[in-house]
Design a protein around this motif. Structure first.
Motif, PDB file in Angstrom:
ATOM      1  N   GLU A  93       0.998  -1.092  -0.105  1.00  0.00           N
ATOM      2  CA  GLU A  93       0.228  -0.354  -0.082  1.00  0.00           C
ATOM      3  C   GLU A  93       0.519   1.171  -0.701  1.00  0.00           C
ATOM      4  OE1 GLU A  93      -2.901  -0.544   3.352  1.00  0.00           O
ATOM      5  OE2 GLU A  93      -4.120  -1.121   1.508  1.00  0.00           O
ATOM      6  N   LYS A  94       1.968   1.015   0.660  1.00  0.00           N
ATOM      7  CA  LYS A  94       2.489   2.355   0.730  1.00  0.00           C
ATOM      8  C   LYS A  94       4.017   1.695   1.033  1.00  0.00           C
ATOM      9  CE  LYS A  94       1.628   4.551   5.348  1.00  0.00           C
ATOM     10  NZ  LYS A  94       0.509   5.503   5.793  1.00  0.00           N
ATOM     11  N   TYR A  95       4.852   3.280   1.275  1.00  0.00           N
ATOM     12  CA  TYR A  95       6.363   2.250   1.660  1.00  0.00           C
ATOM     13  C   TYR A  95       7.555   3.418   2.180  1.00  0.00           C
ATOM     14  CZ  TYR A  95       7.651   2.867  -3.029  1.00  0.00           C
ATOM     15  OH  TYR A  95       8.268   3.775  -4.747  1.00  0.00           O
ATOM     16  N   ASP A  96       7.841   3.407   2.934  1.00  0.00           N
ATOM     17  CA  ASP A  96       8.970   4.443   3.281  1.00  0.00           C
ATOM     18  C   ASP A  96      10.208   4.686   2.312  1.00  0.00           C
ATOM     19  OD1 ASP A  96      10.502   6.788   4.913  1.00  0.00           O
ATOM     20  OD2 ASP A  96      11.423   4.926   5.295  1.00  0.00           O
ATOM     21  N   SER A  97       9.898   5.446   1.783  1.00  0.00           N
ATOM     22  CA  SER A  97      11.223   6.131   0.231  1.00  0.00           C
ATOM     23  C   SER A  97      12.032   6.284   0.357  1.00  0.00           C
ATOM     24  CB  SER A  97      11.136   7.805   0.347  1.00  0.00           C
ATOM     25  OG  SER A  97      11.370   8.136   0.941  1.00  0.00           O
ATOM     26  N   ALA A  99      12.947   3.665   1.978  1.00  0.00           N
ATOM     27  CA  ALA A  99      13.876   1.953   1.888  1.00  0.00           C
ATOM     28  C   ALA A  99      13.206   1.410   0.792  1.00  0.00           C
ATOM     29  CB  ALA A  99      12.165   1.482   3.450  1.00  0.00           C
ATOM     30  N   LYS A 100      13.060   2.726   0.067  1.00  0.00           N
ATOM     31  CA  LYS A 100      12.967   1.605  -1.410  1.00  0.00           C
ATOM     32  C   LYS A 100      13.777   1.118  -1.947  1.00  0.00           C
ATOM     33  CE  LYS A 100      12.142   3.417  -6.555  1.00  0.00           C
ATOM     34  NZ  LYS A 100      11.314   4.858  -6.551  1.00  0.00           N
ATOM     35  N   ILE A 101      14.768   1.007  -1.718  1.00  0.00           N
ATOM     36  CA  ILE A 101      15.589   0.190  -2.147  1.00  0.00           C
ATOM     37  C   ILE A 101      15.836  -1.534  -1.835  1.00  0.00           C
ATOM     38  CG2 ILE A 101      18.577  -0.463  -3.051  1.00  0.00           C
ATOM     39  CD1 ILE A 101      18.864   2.862  -3.197  1.00  0.00           C
ATOM     40  N   LYS A 102      15.378  -1.704  -0.161  1.00  0.00           N
ATOM     41  CA  LYS A 102      15.856  -2.891   0.163  1.00  0.00           C
ATOM     42  C   LYS A 102      14.170  -3.573   0.080  1.00  0.00           C
ATOM     43  CE  LYS A 102      18.099  -0.649   4.573  1.00  0.00           C
ATOM     44  NZ  LYS A 102      18.289  -0.557   5.428  1.00  0.00           N
ATOM     45  N   ILE A 103      13.239  -1.962   0.026  1.00  0.00           N
ATOM     46  CA  ILE A 103      12.351  -2.650  -0.368  1.00  0.00           C
ATOM     47  C   ILE A 103      12.258  -3.891  -2.270  1.00  0.00           C
ATOM     48  CG2 ILE A 103       9.321  -2.856  -1.112  1.00  0.00           C
ATOM     49  CD1 ILE A 103       9.546  -0.430   1.503  1.00  0.00           C
ATOM     50  N   ILE A 104      13.110  -3.482  -3.046  1.00  0.00           N
ATOM     51  CA  ILE A 104      12.824  -3.934  -4.182  1.00  0.00           C
ATOM     52  C   ILE A 104      13.897  -5.089  -4.342  1.00  0.00           C
ATOM     53  CG2 ILE A 104      13.767  -3.490  -6.562  1.00  0.00           C
ATOM     54  CD1 ILE A 104      13.291  -0.167  -5.855  1.00  0.00           C
ATOM     55  N   LYS A 105      14.933  -4.897  -3.679  1.00  0.00           N
ATOM     56  CA  LYS A 105      14.987  -6.764  -3.146  1.00  0.00           C
ATOM     57  C   LYS A 105      14.418  -6.833  -3.122  1.00  0.00           C
ATOM     58  CE  LYS A 105      20.089  -4.160  -2.808  1.00  0.00           C
ATOM     59  NZ  LYS A 105      21.493  -4.004  -1.891  1.00  0.00           N
ATOM     60  N   LEU A 121       7.301  -2.151 -10.430  1.00  0.00           N
ATOM     61  CA  LEU A 121       5.857  -2.774  -9.812  1.00  0.00           C
ATOM     62  C   LEU A 121       6.567  -2.630  -8.041  1.00  0.00           C
ATOM     63  CD1 LEU A 121       3.631  -4.883  -9.154  1.00  0.00           C
ATOM     64  CD2 LEU A 121       5.328  -6.624  -8.225  1.00  0.00           C
ATOM     65  N   VAL A 122       7.017  -1.748  -7.706  1.00  0.00           N
ATOM     66  CA  VAL A 122       6.962  -1.011  -6.032  1.00  0.00           C
ATOM     67  C   VAL A 122       6.550   0.197  -6.303  1.00  0.00           C
ATOM     68  CG1 VAL A 122       8.606  -0.300  -4.444  1.00  0.00           C
ATOM     69  CG2 VAL A 122       8.544  -2.556  -5.193  1.00  0.00           C
ATOM     70  N   GLU A 123       7.250   1.112  -7.925  1.00  0.00           N
ATOM     71  CA  GLU A 123       6.632   1.996  -7.513  1.00  0.00           C
ATOM     72  C   GLU A 123       5.135   2.469  -8.171  1.00  0.00           C
ATOM     73  OE1 GLU A 123       9.668   3.882 -10.271  1.00  0.00           O
ATOM     74  OE2 GLU A 123      10.849   3.937  -9.205  1.00  0.00           O
ATOM     75  N   LYS A 124       4.223   1.438  -8.752  1.00  0.00           N
ATOM     76  CA  LYS A 124       3.128   1.223  -8.968  1.00  0.00           C
ATOM     77  C   LYS A 124       2.160   1.431  -7.797  1.00  0.00           C
ATOM     78  CE  LYS A 124       2.318  -1.670 -12.004  1.00  0.00           C
ATOM     79  NZ  LYS A 124       1.434  -2.703 -12.722  1.00  0.00           N
ATOM     80  N   VAL A 125       2.669   2.235  -6.538  1.00  0.00           N
ATOM     81  CA  VAL A 125       2.600   1.444  -5.575  1.00  0.00           C
ATOM     82  C   VAL A 125       0.739   2.187  -5.776  1.00  0.00           C
ATOM     83  CG1 VAL A 125       1.867   2.233  -2.463  1.00  0.00           C
ATOM     84  CG2 VAL A 125       4.133   1.711  -3.353  1.00  0.00           C
ATOM     85  N   PRO A 126      -0.448   2.144  -4.873  1.00  0.00           N
ATOM     86  CA  PRO A 126      -0.544   0.252  -4.202  1.00  0.00           C
ATOM     87  C   PRO A 126      -1.127  -1.077  -5.031  1.00  0.00           C
ATOM     88  CG  PRO A 126      -3.006   1.588  -4.465  1.00  0.00           C
ATOM     89  CD  PRO A 126      -1.444   2.949  -5.035  1.00  0.00           C
ATOM     90  N   GLU A 147       9.086  -4.930   8.595  1.00  0.00           N
ATOM     91  CA  GLU A 147      10.229  -4.495   9.369  1.00  0.00           C
ATOM     92  C   GLU A 147      11.115  -3.346   7.845  1.00  0.00           C
ATOM     93  OE1 GLU A 147      13.122  -7.933   9.908  1.00  0.00           O
ATOM     94  OE2 GLU A 147      11.824  -8.978  10.326  1.00  0.00           O
ATOM     95  N   LEU A 148      10.797  -3.767   6.728  1.00  0.00           N
ATOM     96  CA  LEU A 148      11.782  -2.724   5.708  1.00  0.00           C
ATOM     97  C   LEU A 148      10.880  -1.283   5.578  1.00  0.00           C
ATOM     98  CD1 LEU A 148      12.632  -5.045   2.904  1.00  0.00           C
ATOM     99  CD2 LEU A 148      14.096  -4.601   5.309  1.00  0.00           C
ATOM    100  N   GLY A 149      10.060  -1.445   6.621  1.00  0.00           N
ATOM    101  CA  GLY A 149       9.236  -0.203   6.396  1.00  0.00           C
ATOM    102  C   GLY A 149       8.047   0.098   5.797  1.00  0.00           C
TER     103      GLY A 149
END
Length: 155
Positions: A93-97, A99-105, A121-126, A147-149
Motif C-alpha cells: 500500500e505504501k512504503y518509506d522512501s 527503504a525503497k531499494i531494500k524493498i525492491i531487493k 512494480l514497487v513504484e506503482k503503489v498500491p 520490517e523494511l518500512g
C-alpha cells in the motif's frame, strides 16, 4: 523465454496436420506468449475457474463447462467450504522512501522479477506484489516487508 513458453511452442509445432493449426489457434498462442508474468497468472486463474478447477487442478462443485459437478445438500456444504478463502494476495500500500531499494531487493527475492520490473512494480503503489499464496507462505514475506518500512496487507 520461459520453460512453459518453449513447451507450448513445441506443442503447437508438433501438431501433425496443417488444418489442426488454424489461424485462430496461432493468434491465441502468440497472444499467450506475449503476456507478462502477472498476466499469465491472471489468465491461469481465469482458465481454471472457467474449467471448474480449483488452484490445484481438482474439480470443484459448481457450474463449469460441463455443468454442475454435484447437487443437493452435499453441494451446499461443499460450496460453503469452498467459500473459505485459502489463497491470498500480498498488496503493497505504501512504503518509506528511504527503504525503497531494500524493498525492491526483497520483492525480487520472492518473485522472479528482474531489477527493472521489481522497481516498476514497487513504484506503482498500491499494487499486488504476489498472488495466490497461502497464509503460511505470505506471513514471512509480510513480516520482512514491514520490517523494511512498508505498509503491506493480505487480501
Amino acid at each position: 523465454m520461459s520453460h512453459n513458453s518453449i513447451r507450448f511452442i513445441k506443442l503447437i509445432r508438433s501438431l501433425s496436420t496443417e488444418a489442426a493449426r488454424t489461424h485462430k489457434v496461432e493468434r491465441i498462442a502468440d497472444e499467450l506468449l506475449n503476456l507478462n508474468r502477472f498476466e499469465r497468472h491472471d489468465f491461469t486463474v481465469l482458465w481454471r475457474l472457467k474449467m471448474g478447477l480449483d488452484r490445484y487442478g481438482a474439480p470443484v462443485a459448481g457450474p463449469g463447462p460441463l455443468g454442475p459437478t454435484s447437487s443437493g445438500p452435499a453441494a451446499a456444504d461443499a460450496s460453503a467450504a469452498a467459500a473459505e478463502k485459502t489463497a491470498f494476495d500480498i498488496k503493497l500500500e505504501k512504503y518509506d522512501s528511504a527503504a525503497k531499494i531494500k524493498i525492491i531487493k526483497e520483492v525480487r527475492s520472492f518473485t522472479d522479477l528482474g531489477l527493472k520490473e521489481a522497481k516498476d512494480l514497487v513504484e506503482k503503489v498500491p499494487c499486488v506484489l504476489k498472488k495466490g499464496l497461502t497464509k503460511e507462505e505470505a506471513n514471512p514475506i509480510i513480516d520482512k516487508l514491514k520490517e523494511l518500512g512498508a505498509t503491506v496487507v493480505l487480501e
